[in-house]
Design a protein around this motif. Sequence first.
Motif, PDB file in Angstrom:
ATOM      1  N   ASP A   1       1.018  -0.793   0.015  1.00  0.00           N
ATOM      2  CA  ASP A   1       0.106  -0.138  -0.220  1.00  0.00           C
ATOM      3  C   ASP A   1       0.643   1.200  -0.095  1.00  0.00           C
ATOM      4  N   ILE A   2       1.133   1.678  -1.155  1.00  0.00           N
ATOM      5  CA  ILE A   2       2.054   2.744  -1.448  1.00  0.00           C
ATOM      6  C   ILE A   2       1.660   4.441  -1.058  1.00  0.00           C
ATOM      7  N   ILE A   3       0.100   4.578  -0.303  1.00  0.00           N
ATOM      8  CA  ILE A   3      -0.746   5.316  -0.264  1.00  0.00           C
ATOM      9  C   ILE A   3       0.051   6.353   1.211  1.00  0.00           C
ATOM     10  N   GLN A   4      -0.077   5.151   1.911  1.00  0.00           N
ATOM     11  CA  GLN A   4       0.485   5.066   3.601  1.00  0.00           C
ATOM     12  C   GLN A   4       1.445   5.519   3.476  1.00  0.00           C
ATOM     13  N   LEU A   5       2.702   4.950   2.786  1.00  0.00           N
ATOM     14  CA  LEU A   5       4.175   4.744   2.932  1.00  0.00           C
ATOM     15  C   LEU A   5       4.800   6.362   3.005  1.00  0.00           C
ATOM     16  N   GLN A   6       5.639   6.468   4.203  1.00  0.00           N
ATOM     17  CA  GLN A   6       6.372   7.573   3.970  1.00  0.00           C
ATOM     18  C   GLN A   6       7.443   7.107   3.199  1.00  0.00           C
ATOM     19  N   GLY A   7       8.425   7.982   2.406  1.00  0.00           N
ATOM     20  CA  GLY A   7       9.475   6.931   1.611  1.00  0.00           C
ATOM     21  C   GLY A   7       9.850   7.709   1.999  1.00  0.00           C
ATOM     22  N   PRO A   8      11.656   6.393   1.877  1.00  0.00           N
ATOM     23  CA  PRO A   8      11.781   6.771   0.476  1.00  0.00           C
ATOM     24  C   PRO A   8      11.403   5.093  -0.131  1.00  0.00           C
ATOM     25  N   TYR A   9      10.755   4.545  -0.951  1.00  0.00           N
ATOM     26  CA  TYR A   9      10.208   3.633  -1.177  1.00  0.00           C
ATOM     27  C   TYR A   9      10.815   3.978  -2.553  1.00  0.00           C
ATOM     28  N   ASN A  10      10.785   2.391  -3.357  1.00  0.00           N
ATOM     29  CA  ASN A  10      10.716   1.272  -4.466  1.00  0.00           C
ATOM     30  C   ASN A  10       9.003   0.878  -4.494  1.00  0.00           C
ATOM     31  N   VAL A  11       9.364   1.004  -5.950  1.00  0.00           N
ATOM     32  CA  VAL A  11       7.871   0.940  -6.883  1.00  0.00           C
ATOM     33  C   VAL A  11       8.079   0.212  -8.745  1.00  0.00           C
ATOM     34  N   THR A  12       7.017  -0.612  -8.526  1.00  0.00           N
ATOM     35  CA  THR A  12       6.971  -0.845  -9.732  1.00  0.00           C
ATOM     36  C   THR A  12       6.217   1.357 -10.557  1.00  0.00           C
ATOM     37  N   ILE A  13       6.435   1.247 -11.883  1.00  0.00           N
ATOM     38  CA  ILE A  13       5.502   2.476 -12.368  1.00  0.00           C
ATOM     39  C   ILE A  13       3.609   1.976 -12.664  1.00  0.00           C
ATOM     40  N   GLU A  14       3.684   0.286 -12.713  1.00  0.00           N
ATOM     41  CA  GLU A  14       2.629  -0.558 -12.663  1.00  0.00           C
ATOM     42  C   GLU A  14       1.699   0.161 -11.360  1.00  0.00           C
ATOM     43  N   GLN A  15       2.317  -0.100 -10.345  1.00  0.00           N
ATOM     44  CA  GLN A  15       1.835  -0.220  -8.506  1.00  0.00           C
ATOM     45  C   GLN A  15       1.778   1.606  -9.049  1.00  0.00           C
ATOM     46  N   ALA A  16       2.907   2.183  -9.142  1.00  0.00           N
ATOM     47  CA  ALA A  16       2.505   3.826  -8.818  1.00  0.00           C
ATOM     48  C   ALA A  16       1.281   4.765  -9.316  1.00  0.00           C
TER      49      ALA A  16
ATOM     50  N   VAL B   1      11.610  12.279   7.811  1.00  0.00           N
ATOM     51  CA  VAL B   1      11.387  12.725   6.767  1.00  0.00           C
ATOM     52  C   VAL B   1      12.307  12.367   5.099  1.00  0.00           C
ATOM     53  N   ARG B   2      11.485  11.674   4.170  1.00  0.00           N
ATOM     54  CA  ARG B   2      12.303  10.725   3.396  1.00  0.00           C
ATOM     55  C   ARG B   2      11.410  11.481   2.253  1.00  0.00           C
ATOM     56  N   PRO B   3      11.508  12.176   1.532  1.00  0.00           N
ATOM     57  CA  PRO B   3      10.232  13.093   0.053  1.00  0.00           C
ATOM     58  C   PRO B   3      11.309  11.657  -1.295  1.00  0.00           C
ATOM     59  N   LYS B   4      11.291  10.944  -1.329  1.00  0.00           N
ATOM     60  CA  LYS B   4      11.907   9.876  -2.263  1.00  0.00           C
ATOM     61  C   LYS B   4      11.378   8.736  -2.792  1.00  0.00           C
ATOM     62  N   LEU B   5      11.050   8.940  -4.151  1.00  0.00           N
ATOM     63  CA  LEU B   5       9.810   7.690  -4.555  1.00  0.00           C
ATOM     64  C   LEU B   5      11.005   7.357  -5.792  1.00  0.00           C
ATOM     65  N   LEU B   6      11.025   5.383  -5.878  1.00  0.00           N
ATOM     66  CA  LEU B   6      11.929   5.303  -6.952  1.00  0.00           C
ATOM     67  C   LEU B   6      10.873   4.381  -7.980  1.00  0.00           C
ATOM     68  N   ALA B   7      10.586   4.727  -9.256  1.00  0.00           N
ATOM     69  CA  ALA B   7       9.558   4.122 -10.058  1.00  0.00           C
ATOM     70  C   ALA B   7      10.213   2.902 -11.345  1.00  0.00           C
ATOM     71  N   THR B   8      10.184   1.653 -11.161  1.00  0.00           N
ATOM     72  CA  THR B   8      10.879   1.717 -12.289  1.00  0.00           C
ATOM     73  C   THR B   8       9.960   0.476 -13.407  1.00  0.00           C
ATOM     74  N   ALA B   9      10.957   0.659 -14.366  1.00  0.00           N
ATOM     75  CA  ALA B   9       9.428   0.571 -15.091  1.00  0.00           C
ATOM     76  C   ALA B   9      10.718  -0.140 -16.602  1.00  0.00           C
ATOM     77  N   THR B  10       9.731  -1.309 -16.517  1.00  0.00           N
ATOM     78  CA  THR B  10      10.708  -2.943 -17.028  1.00  0.00           C
ATOM     79  C   THR B  10      10.181  -2.635 -19.005  1.00  0.00           C
ATOM     80  N   SER B  11       9.442  -1.766 -19.030  1.00  0.00           N
ATOM     81  CA  SER B  11       9.242  -1.829 -20.605  1.00  0.00           C
ATOM     82  C   SER B  11       8.123  -0.688 -21.064  1.00  0.00           C
TER      83      SER B  11
END
Length: 139
Positions: A27-42, A128-138
Amino acid sequence: MKKLFLLPLLLITSNASLAKTPEKIPDIIQLQGPYNVTIEQAQKSVVNLYVPDNGAAAVDITGPDKFISYTKSTSQLAVEIKSKGKIATIRSSLDPKQISTISLETECGRSIAVKIIGLSTKSDPSKVRPKLLATATSC
């Protein structure tokens, strides 16, 4: 009589073991980064980034996709796309508890909705870690 009592108890415990624990979906809505997600999750969610007054947040994208544009809802946010579209930086002058949103659009037709939530400059930096890494594989 003891045999009759044990049979229902055995049936209850055997049925309980057949029930599967529901799979947890991140549930990426509730996280306070930094966190990694796929582009689809984002894409399927709104990302909350907590940013102190006059602070900055970063959204990075890896893989073949890149940011090409953004839409913001207030002049209190300044967005810049850097590193050939791989990084979107968001500078915030939101007051504590004030909220605003931006949308980051990619070359492959995807978008990430980001909710910026203002924090006091006295906030605990370890939270406070305002960072998101979105991974797009294609694309």
